[in-house]
Design an enzyme around this catalytic site. Structure first.
Site, PDB file in Angstrom:
ATOM      1  N   GLU A   9      35.337  -0.840  14.705  1.00  0.00           N
ATOM      2  CA  GLU A   9      34.766  -1.525  15.875  1.00  0.00           C
ATOM      3  C   GLU A   9      34.091  -0.567  16.843  1.00  0.00           C
ATOM      4  O   GLU A   9      33.038  -0.835  17.383  1.00  0.00           O
ATOM      5  CB  GLU A   9      35.869  -2.287  16.635  1.00  0.00           C
ATOM      6  CG  GLU A   9      36.264  -3.597  15.991  1.00  0.00           C
ATOM      7  CD  GLU A   9      37.275  -4.349  16.837  1.00  0.00           C
ATOM      8  OE1 GLU A   9      37.096  -4.416  18.066  1.00  0.00           O
ATOM      9  OE2 GLU A   9      38.253  -4.868  16.275  1.00  0.00           O
ATOM     10  N   ASP A  85      39.928  -3.604  14.375  1.00  0.00           N
ATOM     11  CA  ASP A  85      41.244  -3.458  15.005  1.00  0.00           C
ATOM     12  C   ASP A  85      42.311  -4.351  14.355  1.00  0.00           C
ATOM     13  O   ASP A  85      41.995  -5.430  13.839  1.00  0.00           O
ATOM     14  CB  ASP A  85      41.164  -3.778  16.507  1.00  0.00           C
ATOM     15  CG  ASP A  85      40.503  -2.644  17.287  1.00  0.00           C
ATOM     16  OD1 ASP A  85      40.273  -1.577  16.703  1.00  0.00           O
ATOM     17  OD2 ASP A  85      40.221  -2.831  18.493  1.00  0.00           O
ATOM     18  N   ASP A  87      44.307  -6.785  14.941  1.00  0.00           N
ATOM     19  CA  ASP A  87      44.742  -7.972  15.689  1.00  0.00           C
ATOM     20  C   ASP A  87      43.880  -9.162  15.275  1.00  0.00           C
ATOM     21  O   ASP A  87      43.046  -9.043  14.372  1.00  0.00           O
ATOM     22  CB  ASP A  87      44.668  -7.736  17.210  1.00  0.00           C
ATOM     23  CG  ASP A  87      43.296  -7.265  17.676  1.00  0.00           C
ATOM     24  OD1 ASP A  87      42.304  -7.467  16.943  1.00  0.00           O
ATOM     25  OD2 ASP A  87      43.196  -6.701  18.785  1.00  0.00           O
ATOM     26  N   GLU A  89      41.409 -10.703  16.791  1.00  0.00           N
ATOM     27  CA  GLU A  89      39.978 -10.469  17.006  1.00  0.00           C
ATOM     28  C   GLU A  89      39.422  -9.570  15.914  1.00  0.00           C
ATOM     29  O   GLU A  89      38.342  -9.810  15.376  1.00  0.00           O
ATOM     30  CB  GLU A  89      39.737  -9.817  18.389  1.00  0.00           C
ATOM     31  CG  GLU A  89      40.093 -10.680  19.580  1.00  0.00           C
ATOM     32  CD  GLU A  89      39.229 -11.937  19.702  1.00  0.00           C
ATOM     33  OE1 GLU A  89      38.027 -11.883  19.376  1.00  0.00           O
ATOM     34  OE2 GLU A  89      39.762 -12.973  20.126  1.00  0.00           O
ATOM     35  N   TYR A 298      48.329   1.689  18.787  1.00  0.00           N
ATOM     36  CA  TYR A 298      47.453   0.614  19.271  1.00  0.00           C
ATOM     37  C   TYR A 298      47.979   0.027  20.580  1.00  0.00           C
ATOM     38  O   TYR A 298      49.156  -0.305  20.694  1.00  0.00           O
ATOM     39  CB  TYR A 298      47.349  -0.477  18.206  1.00  0.00           C
ATOM     40  CG  TYR A 298      46.249  -1.467  18.451  1.00  0.00           C
ATOM     41  CD1 TYR A 298      44.940  -1.046  18.694  1.00  0.00           C
ATOM     42  CD2 TYR A 298      46.506  -2.839  18.440  1.00  0.00           C
ATOM     43  CE1 TYR A 298      43.934  -1.958  18.912  1.00  0.00           C
ATOM     44  CE2 TYR A 298      45.489  -3.760  18.650  1.00  0.00           C
ATOM     45  CZ  TYR A 298      44.211  -3.313  18.890  1.00  0.00           C
ATOM     46  OH  TYR A 298      43.196  -4.217  19.116  1.00  0.00           O
ATOM     47  N   ARG A 300      47.360  -2.721  22.206  1.00  0.00           N
ATOM     48  CA  ARG A 300      47.530  -4.175  22.397  1.00  0.00           C
ATOM     49  C   ARG A 300      48.692  -4.624  21.532  1.00  0.00           C
ATOM     50  O   ARG A 300      48.550  -4.865  20.346  1.00  0.00           O
ATOM     51  CB  ARG A 300      46.250  -4.924  22.022  1.00  0.00           C
ATOM     52  CG  ARG A 300      45.108  -4.616  22.976  1.00  0.00           C
ATOM     53  CD  ARG A 300      43.924  -5.540  22.793  1.00  0.00           C
ATOM     54  NE  ARG A 300      42.884  -5.218  23.748  1.00  0.00           N
ATOM     55  CZ  ARG A 300      41.837  -4.431  23.504  1.00  0.00           C
ATOM     56  NH1 ARG A 300      41.714  -3.894  22.316  1.00  0.00           N
ATOM     57  NH2 ARG A 300      40.943  -4.186  24.439  1.00  0.00           N
ATOM     58  N   HIS A 342      52.292  -5.275  15.709  1.00  0.00           N
ATOM     59  CA  HIS A 342      52.217  -3.811  15.829  1.00  0.00           C
ATOM     60  C   HIS A 342      53.506  -3.292  16.449  1.00  0.00           C
ATOM     61  O   HIS A 342      54.276  -4.039  17.019  1.00  0.00           O
ATOM     62  CB  HIS A 342      51.066  -3.382  16.748  1.00  0.00           C
ATOM     63  CG  HIS A 342      49.893  -4.281  16.694  1.00  0.00           C
ATOM     64  ND1 HIS A 342      49.078  -4.350  15.591  1.00  0.00           N
ATOM     65  CD2 HIS A 342      49.388  -5.168  17.587  1.00  0.00           C
ATOM     66  CE1 HIS A 342      48.128  -5.244  15.813  1.00  0.00           C
ATOM     67  NE2 HIS A 342      48.310  -5.761  17.011  1.00  0.00           N
TER      68      HIS A 342
END
Length: 504
Positions: A9, A85, A87, A89, A298, A300, A342
């Site tokens: 990303e 990433d 997640d 998204e 990570y 998030r 995560h």
């Protein structure tokens, strides 16, 4: 010619990963999402609400050049890996990339890593998997809700009250702020008083609070009632009981996105947006004298889980640095809505102390890394231990209470004392049935306080407790509310440094 193409990303991440993978690999960036819902069709939603909510996607205008470049690289590559990433998204970005680059979504071409270190990247490359369509559908659903609420409700509000927008989460956050303001406006202040015995023994002063009158908790509404009670303090002050016990204080859990934002707000004065921006850079990689290294996992995450390998390394570090008696055990507590996709936010290498890399970090990076490092290390250390003494003092039919504590083992405070204040409130040596000679009864006037306005940390905590939004959205919500002029962050008072939300 590079044989393998890896698409991530972020551009800054691509340089770090390319170094780890070597000359056979080209690592390029999609710079986030390449596709979004179209603005065509019924009500410009880009969603066919009459036919199973079928979404219609288009390549974003500003990403046409990026997609053209990616297609060019893809045409020359032997194989392509999608490393967006880890997640929802990121999964959706991988799916959109697969579609625009004509890749088979059934192929094992999706790789996922939770930290940007050489071992983590090489390990991820060994285990490519299919795109997780459940995650993709989850992101799609959320994006469509955003669009339906955003377009339909925003249009209504623009017509009715000239506001700029509404949103699935920002509207709820704004409601919390407004509800709190209404509570403050409706609040009626009430007066109350407290009675205290200022005691002194062996030049050591301590205060005991009146807790019972004739065996019941006192409710002192005004000065007259306070004076009447003071007049009753005429007899001897006798130490009627002393109890001693040991108290343990557990370290806090390692950071999730929410708790990191809260702690960075209260301890470092960072806004949520700044915290995430600084954390993102440390996750993507910092140049440590010629080597790009991801410093944290990570950023998030809603989980407090730590990997077994990291826990093992951290326990060795604690033993070698502080002694075996400081090694604690793993604490983990995840809420019912935790996705646990995560680990908790932690340093990628426990041996990389904040001081050892200070010269390579900006001041903000150093301060946040130090906080993450200390919190993670503390979470694996022993409890702090206190000796607590509680004393009851009687005067006629009045009962006063005093307590003191002494830390007997610092435990996790060894590394976290900078961020968590503790003070020893010591009592002089007292005996049961002892008559205290030097005592002055006093009274204090107080007024009930309205509920406090939301700080950033308090709002994030409330949103999380009510399961509103996800960790990745908190910073955006807070930023949007201010940008749109729905609420402002202002000093709580002229003397206070704390900023609170005030709705417009």
């Amino acid at each position: 010619m590079k044989k393998h193409l890896v698409i991530v990303e972020s551009p800054s991440k691509s340089k770090t990963i390319e170094k780890y993978l070597g000359k056979e690999y080209r690592v390029v960036s999609s710079k986030g999402h390449v596709c979004d819902l179209a603005t065509s069709g019924k009500e410009g939603l880009g969603i066919d609400v009459d036919h199973d909510f079928e979404p219609k996607y288009k390549i974003s205008k500003e990403k046409k050049e990026v997609v053209k470049e990616l297609k060019e690289y893809a045409s020359k590559a032997q194989d392509i890996y999608l490393a967006s990433d880890p997640d929802r998204e990121g999964e959706a970005i991988a799916w959109h990339l697969a579609r625009v680059l004509d890749l088979n979504t059934e192929d094992n071409n999706r790789i996922v890593f939770h930290e940007i270190t050489k071992p983590a990247i090489l390990e991820a490359m060994k285990e490519p998997r299919k795109i997780d369509m459940d995650l993709v559908k989850s992101q799609e659903t959320r994006r469509m809700l955003d669009r339906i609420i955003g377009f339909k409700l925003s249009k209504l509000l623009q017509n009715k009250i000239q506001s700029k927008s509404a949103g699935r989460v920002q509207s709820v956050a704004l409601k919390l702020i407004v509800d709190r303001e209404n509570e403050i406006k409706a609040f009626k202040q009430e007066e109350y008083w407290t009675i205290h015995a200022q005691c002194k023994k062996q030049n050591k002063a301590f205060e005991a609070d009146l807790v019972k009158v004739e065996g019941k908790k006192p409710k002192i509404k005004n000065e007259e009632e306070a004076k009447a009670l003071l007049e009753r303090c005429s007899g001897e002050y006798i130490v009627s009981s002393i109890s001693k016990k040991q108290k343990k204080k557990q370290p806090k859990l390692p950071f999730t996105t929410s708790t990191m934002q809260q702690e960075a707000s209260t301890k470092l004065g960072f806004g949520a947006k700044k915290t995430m921006s600084v954390a993102q850079k440390m996750y993507e990689g910092i140049d440590l004298g010629g080597n790009m290294e991801g410093l944290i996992t990570y950023m998030r995450s809603d989980s407090t889980r730590l990997s077994d390998i990291f826990v093992s390394d951290a326990k060795k570090f604690i033993t070698n640095t502080y002694g075996k008696e400081y090694v604690g055990h793993v604490h983990q507590k995840n809420g019912k809505n935790t996705q646990d996709a995560h680990e908790a936010i932690r340093p990628t290498n426990i041996n990389r102390t904040p001081e050892s890399i200070k010269d390579h970090l900006t001041n903000d990076q150093y301060r946040l890394y130090s906080l993450i490092y200390a919190r993670t290390l503390a979470s694996l250390m022993k409890d702090a231990v206190y000796d607590v003494t509680s004393v009851k003092i009687t005067n006629n039919d009045l009962e006063f209470s005093a307590s003191g504590q002494t830390m007997t083992f610092d435990g996790y405070y060894k590394v976290y004392s900078k961020y968590e204040k503790q003070s020893d409130a010591l009592l002089p040596k007292l005996e049961e049935n002892e008559v205290l000679k030097n005592v002055t009864p006093t009274s204090k006037q107080h007024f009930t306080e309205p509920p406090a306005r939301y700080t950033e940390a308090r709002l994030i905590k409330d949103l999380e407790e009510k399961s509103i939004g996800r960790p990745s959205t908190y910073a955006t919500i807070i930023d949007t509310l201010q940008k749109r002029g729905y609420a402002s962050l202002e000093k709580a008072s002229e003397t206070s440094k704390t900023k609170v939300f005030i709705p417009s």
